[in-house]
Design a protein around this motif. Structure first.
Motif, short mmCIF file in Angstrom:
data_model
loop_
_atom_site.label_atom_id
_atom_site.label_comp_id
_atom_site.label_asym_id
_atom_site.label_seq_id
_atom_site.Cartn_x
_atom_site.Cartn_y
_atom_site.Cartn_z
N VAL A 88 0.94 -1.22 0.04
CA VAL A 88 -0.06 -0.02 0.12
C VAL A 88 0.82 1.49 0.15
O VAL A 88 1.68 1.57 0.91
CB VAL A 88 -0.98 -0.06 1.21
CG1 VAL A 88 -1.72 1.39 1.37
CG2 VAL A 88 -1.90 -1.08 1.19
N SER A 89 0.53 2.13 -1.14
CA SER A 89 1.38 3.18 -0.91
C SER A 89 0.60 4.34 -0.35
O SER A 89 -0.72 4.34 -0.11
CB SER A 89 1.46 3.72 -2.74
OG SER A 89 2.12 5.03 -2.58
N ASP A 90 1.32 5.39 0.03
CA ASP A 90 0.75 6.65 0.66
C ASP A 90 -0.11 7.55 0.06
O ASP A 90 -0.77 8.12 0.46
CB ASP A 90 1.81 7.42 1.64
CG ASP A 90 2.54 6.80 2.63
OD1 ASP A 90 2.14 5.59 3.14
OD2 ASP A 90 3.63 7.31 3.21
N ALA A 91 -0.02 7.30 -1.26
CA ALA A 91 -0.61 8.09 -2.07
C ALA A 91 -1.69 7.15 -2.96
O ALA A 91 -2.68 8.03 -3.74
CB ALA A 91 0.09 8.56 -3.16
N ASP A 92 -2.02 5.86 -2.53
CA ASP A 92 -3.05 5.31 -3.13
C ASP A 92 -4.57 5.65 -2.76
O ASP A 92 -4.73 6.08 -1.63
CB ASP A 92 -3.03 3.71 -2.74
CG ASP A 92 -2.03 2.95 -3.28
OD1 ASP A 92 -1.30 3.38 -4.15
OD2 ASP A 92 -1.41 1.69 -2.70
N PRO A 93 -5.44 5.90 -3.71
CA PRO A 93 -6.60 6.27 -3.48
C PRO A 93 -7.34 5.29 -2.24
O PRO A 93 -7.31 4.03 -2.37
CB PRO A 93 -7.49 5.75 -4.83
CG PRO A 93 -6.46 5.85 -5.79
CD PRO A 93 -5.11 5.15 -4.93
N LEU A 94 -7.83 5.82 -1.16
CA LEU A 94 -8.34 5.29 0.01
C LEU A 94 -9.67 5.63 -0.14
O LEU A 94 -10.29 6.54 0.20
CB LEU A 94 -7.68 5.70 1.17
CG LEU A 94 -8.15 5.34 2.50
CD1 LEU A 94 -7.86 3.94 2.89
CD2 LEU A 94 -7.60 6.20 3.82
N PRO A 95 -10.70 4.55 -0.03
CA PRO A 95 -12.11 4.66 -0.08
C PRO A 95 -12.68 5.30 1.48
O PRO A 95 -12.15 4.97 2.50
CB PRO A 95 -12.65 3.06 0.09
CG PRO A 95 -11.48 2.35 -0.78
CD PRO A 95 -10.35 3.03 -0.28
N LEU A 96 -13.58 6.24 1.16
CA LEU A 96 -14.06 6.84 2.28
C LEU A 96 -14.98 6.29 3.15
O LEU A 96 -15.47 5.06 2.52
CB LEU A 96 -14.21 8.37 1.86
CG LEU A 96 -13.45 9.48 1.46
CD1 LEU A 96 -14.19 10.72 1.25
CD2 LEU A 96 -12.29 9.50 2.29
N ILE A 97 -14.99 6.61 4.46
CA ILE A 97 -16.02 5.68 5.12
C ILE A 97 -17.46 6.50 5.17
O ILE A 97 -17.46 7.85 5.37
CB ILE A 97 -15.74 5.42 6.49
CG1 ILE A 97 -14.69 4.24 6.45
CG2 ILE A 97 -17.05 4.98 7.51
CD1 ILE A 97 -14.17 3.89 7.74
N GLY A 98 -18.55 6.08 4.98
CA GLY A 98 -19.78 6.60 5.02
C GLY A 98 -20.37 6.84 6.37
O GLY A 98 -20.79 5.80 6.91
N LEU A 99 -20.51 7.86 6.71
CA LEU A 99 -20.94 8.10 8.16
C LEU A 99 -22.50 8.23 8.28
O LEU A 99 -22.70 7.74 9.25
CB LEU A 99 -20.18 9.57 8.82
CG LEU A 99 -19.00 9.63 9.15
CD1 LEU A 99 -18.42 11.00 9.62
CD2 LEU A 99 -18.46 8.43 10.12
N ALA A 100 -23.17 9.03 7.44
CA ALA A 100 -24.49 9.43 7.72
C ALA A 100 -25.04 9.64 6.12
O ALA A 100 -24.24 10.12 5.22
CB ALA A 100 -24.73 10.38 8.52
N GLN A 101 -26.36 9.59 6.02
CA GLN A 101 -27.02 10.01 5.11
C GLN A 101 -28.44 10.68 5.39
O GLN A 101 -29.01 9.89 6.47
CB GLN A 101 -27.50 9.13 3.71
CG GLN A 101 -28.20 7.72 4.04
CD GLN A 101 -28.55 7.25 2.45
OE1 GLN A 101 -27.90 7.54 1.40
NE2 GLN A 101 -29.63 6.38 2.59
N LEU A 102 -28.89 11.73 5.20
CA LEU A 102 -29.87 12.65 5.54
C LEU A 102 -30.88 13.02 4.54
O LEU A 102 -30.54 13.89 3.65
CB LEU A 102 -29.42 13.68 6.63
CG LEU A 102 -28.43 13.51 7.64
CD1 LEU A 102 -27.66 14.62 8.19
CD2 LEU A 102 -29.05 12.43 8.48
N TYR A 103 -32.16 12.45 4.58
CA TYR A 103 -33.04 12.92 3.56
C TYR A 103 -33.94 14.17 4.17
O TYR A 103 -34.09 14.14 5.56
CB TYR A 103 -34.04 11.80 3.52
CG TYR A 103 -33.56 10.81 2.55
CD1 TYR A 103 -33.94 10.39 1.05
CD2 TYR A 103 -32.90 9.57 3.22
CE1 TYR A 103 -33.37 9.54 0.55
CE2 TYR A 103 -32.65 8.45 2.31
CZ TYR A 103 -32.66 8.47 0.85
OH TYR A 103 -32.35 7.49 0.27
#
Length: 355
Positions: free
Chosen positions: A112-127
């Motif tokens: 794993v490189s320090d610059a590899d794209p890192l998926p973000l974590i979904g915290l919340a969705q609000l309607y």
């Protein structure tokens, strides 16, 4: 499973009528562990994310190849919850403790490189349909989705949280992404939310005291100082035997503007930001200089010892742990994150502050 905020201990506008001009509303989200649907407002639940749209990633350069595995974090929480439910006085067995130690072990991901794209974590969705104080997004968007990078490696000192917000029109989403990418490891368990359903409740709120007119702020604090002096005098008199203890064995606690009457704790939308850790700071739009509004507060707890008067009626007999920690999201040192939006143009970049 509704959640109801108790009436405030006193009517603050009867003490300070000028506060009526500053009254606002905020929507407490009241997250409760559950199994939210992709079409529901939630914390830690599935996102209504188009299958043909790239999942958001962190591209900033920082260490990302060592940490805790999200699946281990969820399993460890389940083991702990079952242990305390089964044996509240003793907790986990020795076998469970060994398992928890193993689940809490950090792992290194090779290659794993320090610059590899890192998926973000979904915290919340609000309607917007669910939450009265959620404003419309750009171009009439009705759904706000909140993401974060799972490592404290951002900002000026490379130790802050990176937040990413995405607005969308939910009716335009066709096929939903079934299996979003996830980071292999995270820097802290506090970045991994437990799935929670929401029970939005709109309540009255008032600004942080330091942002009120100076004379009004001084009178609010003067009242509390006087009550503190009375309480100290009563305690001294009781110790000297000059005053009898109250019949129920309790003492009168001072009802405070900050903790009891103005800004509720917990995850909430709209209203006023608290500045209890730092001095109030101007939060103006970096694009047009308009004073920004509080959009969302992400809090590490729903209530605690200092804000216990906001504890929902349905949880009146429950201790803060674990009842006040449903999402398991921890902001900084158990603080809160306030996210602001530009009221002139919701498409302008958001800003945030840590408290």
């Amino acid at each position: 499973m509704t959640r109801t905020t108790p009436p405030r201990p006193l009517d603050v506008e009867s003490l300070f009528p000028e506060l009526a001009a500053h009254r606002g509303t905020t929507t407490r989200l009241h997250p409760i562990p559950g199994d939210p649907a992709v079409t529901a407002s939630s914390v830690g639940g599935p996102m209504l994310w188009p299958a043909d749209e790239p999942w958001p990633v962190c591209t900033e350069v920082h260490k990302r190849g060592s940490g805790l595995r999200p699946a281990d974090i969820h399993r460890g929480r389940k083991v702990l919850a079952e242990a305390w439910d089964r044996a509240p006085s003793s907790g986990p067995t020795e076998e469970e403790r060994r398992l928890l130690d193993e689940l809490g072990r950090r792992h290194r991901i090779s290659g794993v490189s320090d610059a590899d794209p890192l998926p973000l974590i979904g915290l919340a969705q609000l309607y917007r349909r669910d939450i009265p104080d959620l404003p419309a997004g750009p171009d009439g968007a009705d759904l706000l989705q909140v993401f974060c990078c799972p490592f404290d490696a951002h900002g000026r000192y490379r130790c802050e949280l990176l937040v990413h917000l995405r607005w969308r029109r939910s009716a335009e989403v066709g096929e939903v992404l079934a299996s979003p990418p996830q980071p292999q490891v995270v820097g802290s368990a506090g970045y991994v939310p437990e799935p929670c359903v929401l029970h939005p409740e709109q309540v009255v709120t008032y600004p942080f005291a330091g942002l009120l007119p100076e004379d009004l702020c001084e009178r609010i604090y003067a009242r509390e100082d006087a009550l503190d002096e009375e309480a100290e005098a009563a305690e001294e008199a009781e110790e000297l035997g000059e005053q009898e203890e109250q019949e129920d064995g309790t003492t009168d606690e001072v009802i405070r503007y900050q903790y009891d009457l103005s800004i509720p704790p917990g995850w909430r939308v709209g209203g006023f930001a608290s500045w209890h850790t730092t001095d109030p700071s101007p939060m103006n739009c970096l694009t047009c200089a308009t004073s920004m509004d509080l959009l969302l507060t992400i809090d590490s707890s729903e209530w605690d010892g200092g804000s216990g008067s906001w504890k929902p009626l349905e949880q009146a007999d429950l201790p803060p742990h674990p009842a006040a920690l449903p999402t398991k999201v921890i902001v900084g040192r158990a603080g809160e994150l306030n996210i602001f939006a530009c009221p002139a143009d919701p498409a302008h970049p958001h800003r945030w502050s840590f408290q």
